[in-house]
Each structure stands twice: as structure tokens, then as C-alpha cells.
Write a protein that holds these residues in place. Structure first.
Motif, short mmCIF file in Angstrom:
data_model
loop_
_atom_site.label_atom_id
_atom_site.label_comp_id
_atom_site.label_asym_id
_atom_site.label_seq_id
_atom_site.Cartn_x
_atom_site.Cartn_y
_atom_site.Cartn_z
N PHE A 45 -129.55 10.71 68.92
CA PHE A 45 -129.45 12.16 68.94
C PHE A 45 -130.77 12.72 69.46
O PHE A 45 -131.86 12.34 68.99
CB PHE A 45 -129.19 12.72 67.54
CG PHE A 45 -127.84 12.36 66.98
CD1 PHE A 45 -126.73 12.25 67.80
CD2 PHE A 45 -127.68 12.15 65.62
CE1 PHE A 45 -125.49 11.95 67.29
CE2 PHE A 45 -126.43 11.83 65.09
CZ PHE A 45 -125.33 11.74 65.94
N ALA A 65 -128.66 7.60 65.53
CA ALA A 65 -127.56 8.22 64.79
C ALA A 65 -127.38 7.63 63.40
O ALA A 65 -127.01 8.32 62.45
CB ALA A 65 -126.26 8.09 65.59
N LEU A 102 -128.96 9.29 60.29
CA LEU A 102 -128.46 10.54 59.74
C LEU A 102 -127.83 10.29 58.37
O LEU A 102 -126.94 9.44 58.22
CB LEU A 102 -127.42 11.15 60.69
CG LEU A 102 -126.93 12.57 60.36
CD1 LEU A 102 -128.09 13.55 60.39
CD2 LEU A 102 -125.83 12.99 61.31
N GLY A 103 -128.31 11.00 57.39
CA GLY A 103 -127.82 10.81 56.03
C GLY A 103 -128.75 9.98 55.19
O GLY A 103 -128.63 9.94 53.96
N VAL A 133 -132.84 11.06 57.84
CA VAL A 133 -132.69 12.41 58.36
C VAL A 133 -131.46 13.04 57.72
O VAL A 133 -130.36 12.46 57.77
CB VAL A 133 -132.53 12.41 59.90
CG1 VAL A 133 -132.41 13.85 60.41
CG2 VAL A 133 -133.72 11.72 60.56
N LYS A 134 -131.61 14.20 57.11
CA LYS A 134 -130.50 14.88 56.46
C LYS A 134 -130.34 16.28 57.06
O LYS A 134 -131.33 16.99 57.26
CB LYS A 134 -130.72 14.96 54.95
CG LYS A 134 -130.76 13.58 54.29
CD LYS A 134 -130.94 13.67 52.79
CE LYS A 134 -130.97 12.27 52.17
NZ LYS A 134 -131.17 12.32 50.71
N TYR A 135 -129.09 16.64 57.31
CA TYR A 135 -128.80 17.93 57.94
C TYR A 135 -128.10 18.84 56.94
O TYR A 135 -127.10 18.44 56.31
CB TYR A 135 -127.93 17.74 59.17
CG TYR A 135 -127.49 19.04 59.81
CD1 TYR A 135 -128.41 19.93 60.33
CD2 TYR A 135 -126.13 19.38 59.88
CE1 TYR A 135 -128.02 21.14 60.91
CE2 TYR A 135 -125.73 20.57 60.46
CZ TYR A 135 -126.68 21.45 60.97
OH TYR A 135 -126.28 22.63 61.53
N LYS A 141 -126.00 22.02 56.93
CA LYS A 141 -125.29 22.90 57.87
C LYS A 141 -125.32 24.36 57.42
O LYS A 141 -125.17 25.27 58.25
CB LYS A 141 -123.85 22.43 58.05
CG LYS A 141 -123.00 22.47 56.79
CD LYS A 141 -121.59 21.95 57.09
CE LYS A 141 -120.73 21.98 55.82
NZ LYS A 141 -119.36 21.45 56.10
N LEU A 145 -132.99 20.46 59.34
CA LEU A 145 -133.11 19.02 59.22
C LEU A 145 -134.23 18.69 58.24
O LEU A 145 -135.31 19.30 58.30
CB LEU A 145 -133.43 18.37 60.57
CG LEU A 145 -132.32 18.29 61.61
CD1 LEU A 145 -132.87 17.69 62.90
CD2 LEU A 145 -131.15 17.45 61.12
#
Length: 337
Positions: A288, A301, A304-305, A308-310, A312, A317
Motif C-alpha cells: 500500500f 498489506a 495492516l491490522g 498498522v491500524k486504520y 475509518k 493510521l
């Protein structure tokens, strides 16, 4: 792929509890282009299957006799036809015990690919299709449905014979027909699962991400190396071969061909020199990237989780484990203000 020996039996087994009926072949199939095509199609379908399991033979026992029969064939104590017959009779017995089992044509093929010898065993279903006869009339024709292969396994005979420490010379399809169907075919081969292909692949990708971070590579160079890794791993899966770490390392950095390999060894990720790649895990591996108003962000990718946490809701981030080099720069900049 020269075929050494090839034979096909038939087990007529319906999923209604009726006894299985074995139609055994009395002789090997003769050398022909159709058999070469059959093996090519079998390998193409088998290699494309996701979610295969890897392992090694159980010790020979009454519950797992295939290893012993195969050893006798390799030692020329019994013929290939005799080996296949006792094996298919054992498979028939296991089918009798499984209410889920469905029969089919049982193919045994001993072949060579490069310098390596293999034994493939597959239960292949027949399907019907439409063909056109010489009189240009349509006819219904039966064919071996290799596109829907669910029960198949492959033994690397060379690895088994020449590398006693190997724990991944057998693979078999962990099909979608349920755990019981997979277990009965696994028990037929006599394989104990020893390699977690998805886990090994995830560890390799984590090691690669750490390597890219430690090298502090420019974004374009990181993307290029990522493409190199994925392309190599995917090509190995198509060939039905494992990822060779030293070989991969040479492709990732041609100027320093051992740098990635030494990174894996020095950090002790616990990876074997050769690991089976999991296609599903590789398909999820991508990078990404984003750039806006002087801010550039890039990460793999699969982070993620975890790292790196998003969020929404806030469109933010959160990065866990900020690179040391970046942290040092931020600290110095803060002191200067």
C-alpha cells in the motif's frame, strides 16, 4: 517429463453406502502422447491448487503401509503394477470405511522432471461433455475431469531417498470436501503434516518486510524487490517446487546476492532453506502506498491490522513500531525547536 511407469485402476464407489467395486488394471499403460498430455494436465491442475499440505511419511505400520510397498518397488522387489494394486486395494478399504468417499479412476504415475523423480497418485472423476464426431454430428463424450481435482498427492522420491532430514517431500490437496475426506486420503498416503505452508510463507514475507525496512530502500526499489519476490514465488508454485531461500536472495539483490539470505539466518526466523509457498498468502501480499502534501506512506498489506491500524471513523493510521531511523529524526527535530 519422461514417464517411467503409469497405470490406472477404477474404484466404483457411490455415496450411498453400497460396497466399493475395484476394477484393477492387469498391465501398465503403454507409452503414448495422450499419457504425456494426461501427466501435464495433472501437474498443471495440482500445482494450481491452493491450500496443499506438506509433510513426510509416518513410520511403516499396518495403518500406514504405503511406505513399505513403495520401498519394495524402489528396491525392485515388486513391480509397479504390483505396488499399485496393493495400494489401490488399501484405498478401496479406506473408501469402504468412509461414507463420504466417492470412487473414480485412480492414477499412479512414476515420472522424472529434470533430475528429480516423483510419484503422483490421484483419484480422478469422469465427466460428460459435448464433442463433434467425424460426421460433424454432436455426441456426448466422457472425459477425465482434471479441472476439479480433489484427491491427489505427490511424493518427491529423490528427496525421500537422498535427504533423510527432509520433512516436506510429500504434498497432498487439502480439498474443500471437508476434513474427513482429506484425512482419509492423507492416511492412505501415510503422511504426517510437518510444514505449515501458510505460516512459513507469512514468516518469509515478514522477514522480507524487515529486510526492506533495515535497508532503508527508496520506494521504487522496494516495490521492484517486492515484485521480484512475488514473481519468483508464484513461478515456483506453478512448477510445484518450493522457494529456495538462497536462490530468492540472489534475485532480490543481484549486487549482494546473499544479503537477504544472511538477514534471514542472522535474525533467526526459523525458516528452512527451502519452503513450500502458499499461493493464497502470496496473493494477499501487496504494498500500500500513498503520497499527499509532502507526506509519503508505504507498507506491506499484511501489516495492516498488526503494525498498522486504520480507523475509518477518524480516517487515521496508527503505526506501531516506528522505524528507529525515523524516530531519531523526529526526536532531533523536536529538540531543535
Amino acid at each position: 517429463m519422461p514417464i517411467r511407469k503409469i497405470i490406472m485402476h477404477m474404484i466404483d464407489k457411490k455415496p450411498d453406502g453400497a460396497p466399493a467395486v475395484l476394477h484393477a488394471a492387469s498391465e501398465l499403460l503403454l507409452e503414448s502422447q495422450s499419457n504425456e498430455d494426461l501427466l501435464w494436465r495433472l501437474n498443471e491442475s495440482y500445482n494450481a491448487k491452493q491450500g496443499k499440505a506438506w509433510g513426510l511419511f509416518h513410520a511403516e505400520s499396518g495403518a500406514h503401509p504405503l511406505r513399505g510397498w513403495l520401498s519394495k518397488y524402489i528396491a525392485d522387489e515388486i513391480s509397479f503394477q504390483e505396488f499399485s494394486l496393493v495400494a489401490v486395494e488399501h484405498l478401496q478399504h479406506l473408501m469402504e470405511e468412509s461414507n463420504l468417499a466417492i470412487g473414480g479412476h485412480v492414477l499412479f504415475v512414476h515420472y522424472q522432471q529434470g533430475m528429480t523423480e516423483y510419484l503422483s497418485i490421484a483419484v480422478i472423476q469422469q465427466s460428460e461433455g459435448i464433442a463433434v464426431g467425424e460426421d460433424l454430428r454432436t455426441i456426448t463424450a466422457k472425459y477425465l475431469d482434471l479441472d476439479h481435482l480433489h484427491l491427489a498427492g505427490r511424493i518427491n522420491l529423490s528427496e525421500w531417498q537422498n535427504n533423510p532430514a527432509s520433512r516436506q517431500y510429500i504434498s497432498f490437496i487439502k480439498g474443500k470436501n471437508g476434513r474427513k475426506a482429506t484425512e482419509y486420503f492423507r492416511d492412505f498416503i501415510g503422511c504426517q503434516e510437518a510444514i505449515d505452508a501458510p505460516g512459513e510463507t507469512r514468516t518469509l514475507l515478514r522477514a522480507f518486510s524487515d529486510f526492506v525496512e533495515n535497508e532503508d530502500l527508496p520506494e521504487e526499489a522496494a516495490r521492484e524487490k517486492t515484485r521480484t519476490l512475488v514473481d519468483y514465488a508464484m513461478s515456483q508454485t506453478k512448477l510445484g517446487e518450493p522457494i529456495i531461500l538462497e536462490e530468492l536472495s540472489g534475485l532480490v539483490d543481484e549486487d549482494k546476492p546473499r544479503s537477504f539470505y544472511d538477514h534471514i539466518r542472522n535474525k533467526d526466523y526459523g525458516l528452512s532453506p527451502a519452503i513450500p509457498a502458499d499461493k493464497r498468502t502470496l496473493n494477499r501480499f501487496q504494498r500500500f502506498t500513498g503520497r499527499v502534501e509532502g507526506l509519503s506512506i508505504s507498507f506491506e498489506a499484511h501489516l495492516l491490522g498488526t503494525k498498522v491500524k486504520y480507523d475509518k471513523n477518524d480516517d487515521t493510521l496508527v503505526i506501531n513500531g516506528v522505524p528507529t531511523l525515523l524516530t531519531d529524526q523526529i526526536k532531533r527535530a523536536s529538540l531543535e525547536r
